[in-house]
Design a protein around this motif. Sequence first.
Motif, short mmCIF file in Angstrom:
data_model
loop_
_atom_site.label_atom_id
_atom_site.label_comp_id
_atom_site.label_asym_id
_atom_site.label_seq_id
_atom_site.Cartn_x
_atom_site.Cartn_y
_atom_site.Cartn_z
N GLU A 1 0.83 -1.20 0.00
CA GLU A 1 0.00 0.00 0.00
C GLU A 1 0.86 1.25 0.00
O GLU A 1 0.57 2.23 -0.71
N ARG A 2 1.95 1.21 0.76
CA ARG A 2 2.86 2.36 0.78
C ARG A 2 3.51 2.56 -0.59
O ARG A 2 3.67 3.68 -1.05
N GLU A 3 3.86 1.44 -1.24
CA GLU A 3 4.46 1.55 -2.57
C GLU A 3 3.45 2.11 -3.57
O GLU A 3 3.81 2.86 -4.49
N LYS A 4 2.18 1.73 -3.40
CA LYS A 4 1.14 2.25 -4.29
C LYS A 4 1.03 3.76 -4.15
O LYS A 4 0.94 4.50 -5.14
N LEU A 5 1.04 4.22 -2.89
CA LEU A 5 0.98 5.66 -2.67
C LEU A 5 2.22 6.36 -3.21
O LEU A 5 2.14 7.47 -3.76
N ALA A 6 3.38 5.69 -3.08
CA ALA A 6 4.61 6.26 -3.62
C ALA A 6 4.54 6.36 -5.14
O ALA A 6 5.02 7.33 -5.73
N ALA A 7 3.95 5.33 -5.78
CA ALA A 7 3.81 5.37 -7.24
C ALA A 7 2.92 6.53 -7.68
O ALA A 7 3.21 7.20 -8.67
N ILE A 8 1.83 6.74 -6.94
CA ILE A 8 0.95 7.87 -7.25
C ILE A 8 1.72 9.19 -7.11
O ILE A 8 1.62 10.08 -7.96
N LEU A 9 2.53 9.27 -6.07
CA LEU A 9 3.30 10.48 -5.83
C LEU A 9 4.28 10.74 -6.97
O LEU A 9 4.46 11.87 -7.41
N GLN A 10 4.91 9.66 -7.47
CA GLN A 10 5.88 9.82 -8.55
C GLN A 10 5.23 10.26 -9.85
O GLN A 10 5.89 10.84 -10.71
N GLN A 11 3.94 9.94 -10.04
CA GLN A 11 3.25 10.30 -11.28
C GLN A 11 2.63 11.70 -11.23
O GLN A 11 2.10 12.16 -12.24
N MET A 12 2.70 12.36 -10.08
CA MET A 12 2.13 13.69 -9.97
C MET A 12 2.92 14.68 -10.81
O MET A 12 4.15 14.61 -10.90
N SER A 13 2.22 15.60 -11.45
CA SER A 13 2.89 16.61 -12.27
C SER A 13 3.52 17.69 -11.41
O SER A 13 4.45 18.37 -11.86
N SER A 14 3.03 17.88 -10.20
CA SER A 14 3.61 18.86 -9.28
C SER A 14 4.76 18.22 -8.51
O SER A 14 4.71 17.05 -8.14
N GLY A 15 5.80 18.99 -8.29
CA GLY A 15 6.93 18.49 -7.51
C GLY A 15 6.59 18.44 -6.03
O GLY A 15 5.98 19.37 -5.49
N VAL A 16 6.98 17.35 -5.36
CA VAL A 16 6.69 17.16 -3.93
C VAL A 16 7.99 16.83 -3.21
O VAL A 16 8.71 15.91 -3.60
N VAL A 17 8.27 17.59 -2.14
CA VAL A 17 9.46 17.36 -1.31
C VAL A 17 9.00 17.34 0.14
O VAL A 17 8.29 18.25 0.58
N LEU A 18 9.39 16.30 0.88
CA LEU A 18 9.09 16.21 2.31
C LEU A 18 10.37 16.49 3.08
O LEU A 18 11.39 15.82 2.87
N VAL A 19 10.31 17.48 3.97
CA VAL A 19 11.49 17.91 4.73
C VAL A 19 11.22 17.66 6.21
O VAL A 19 10.15 18.03 6.73
N ASP A 20 12.17 17.03 6.91
CA ASP A 20 11.96 16.77 8.33
C ASP A 20 12.30 18.00 9.16
O ASP A 20 12.65 19.07 8.64
N GLU A 21 12.18 17.84 10.47
CA GLU A 21 12.33 18.99 11.37
C GLU A 21 13.74 19.55 11.34
O GLU A 21 13.96 20.74 11.61
#
Length: 591
Positions: free
Chosen positions: A245-265
Amino acid sequence: MFRSIRWRIAVPFAVIIILAMLTLGGILSVQGRRFLIEKTQERLFAETQLLAGLLEDQPFTEENAPSLDALARSWSADLGVRVTLIDSQGRVLGESDEDRSLMDNHAGRPEVIGARTAGQGSSIRFSSTLGLDIIYVALPHSLSGGVIRLSIPLDRVDSDIAALNRVIYIATAIAAVLVLAVAVVVSGRTTRPLMELTAASRRISAGELGTRLAPTSRDEVGELAHALNRMSLRLRNQIDALDAEREKLAAILQQMSSGVVLVDEEGSIVLFNRAVEEIFGILESQAVDRSLVETFRHFRIVEAWQSARRDHEVQIINLELPHRSKSLQLIAAPLRGVLTGNTLLIFQDLTRLRQLETIRQDFISNISHELRTPLASLKALTETLLDSALDDPPAARHFLSRIEIEVDSLSLMVLELLELSRIESGRVPLEFKTVRPGDLVEMAVERLLLQAERGGIEVVVDVPSDLPSVRADPPRLQQVLMNLLHNAIKFTPSGGRIESGARQSGGDPSAAGIERIEFRVCDTGVGIPADDLPRIFERFYKADRARSGGGTGLGLAIARHLVEAHRGKIWAESRFGQGSQFFFSIPISRA
């Protein structure tokens, strides 16, 4: 009987085994149930957090309920869970499994209360709607004060635990009978496997789900080993399902046209999708686990992240990347719940929108300029006629001829606009024929030769006689050539030279190696500034030097569309003050 060492060993041993197995079964049952429930809640919280990010811009209002309902059903199908979207008043606006209009107000649900008061909520309770014990988790929707809730039936966990309990109890009963029968013979051999089983169960309960036992016998101990193996395998499969399920969500994220970056604290990049690579030209391997500052080296990105983390509010800024010719919008959103302290950076590429806005502004500028001159002339001419020229027939005739010229100019402008609109919408059918390139060039030059001679410009035709034919619509390709020739004549001073020709070019790798005929129109005119050259084929665009020469800036746009309709391409080369060279190529006819 109990005086016998056999029984004195066998009976206590059997009692101990039974008690140990029952205890072990109880521990495994309790720990397994708790473990599965906790893992299920963690997964649901992670998925709810992701949906909260995706729903951040969605208003939780009754007007948006149909859209929310559709999203809930779509996500339910993707995630395999029940999705419920609740507004700030407790009304259900989106529901994946039931008819939301028949559902009660959810404001008093414990998980909803927890989400609103503590930032997240969860509960395990009986659902009157579904008639099952359900695991619920809920997170708040930051935009509207609503709640996003995911749920899953508890019977998925209880069924696994019940199966494990049955196996343990059956194995315990069989082991007790066999131990009493052959205690003296097998007591020593039984002790060692039981110790191995105990050690294995501890490893499994500690999370080593890959632990496997190789049963050395087919008795109760062997059955228990098989049961533990099955339990370990089942737990492993469930963990793998969560990973999938996590990989599925990651695949969706990779196909997004908008760039997404997650930054920790601490400012390190945790997640980095493919769109960011395309926007910034930075590989994921060069970004993950590195600091945001070191990776992007852009102070406004760092400032947006710091402001979002400090103020706990969404930050929205516009960015320009001159070295990559891109315009971006950055949304920095602080995360809550299990990801508290992390910040989500979303980069939206607005380059195309900015280009369209520039084209629109050019259109308005060009059309307003081109209309103002003929309209002003028409007004002046008509005023003159009305004042006095009507009484002077020769003068009136002169002014009327001037009015006719201005009206023709306006008509040409409208015709070019209509022509471009028809070509772009595909409403101009092309009638393809086999035609010689030399015929196309010579006919176009012949029609404009007189205009060139009047301007004192030499026109040279260079077309080899042995060129292969092309499949084309002759009038349309002549229109392209005449447009290029007209521009060359227009911007070449007296005494200049224009060359029009064609030649065979090699296969174009971008077009599967198809051989082409390359047409050209070269002049010794004023040339095109370097800043204007990339945009001369855009609709309504004109270089500043061309404004005094009239025209709408549509001619080259029409030429580009006609060439592309022939499966060709058109381009230009120029240096300001040293003339221009226009080229276009179309495939050779194989008929």
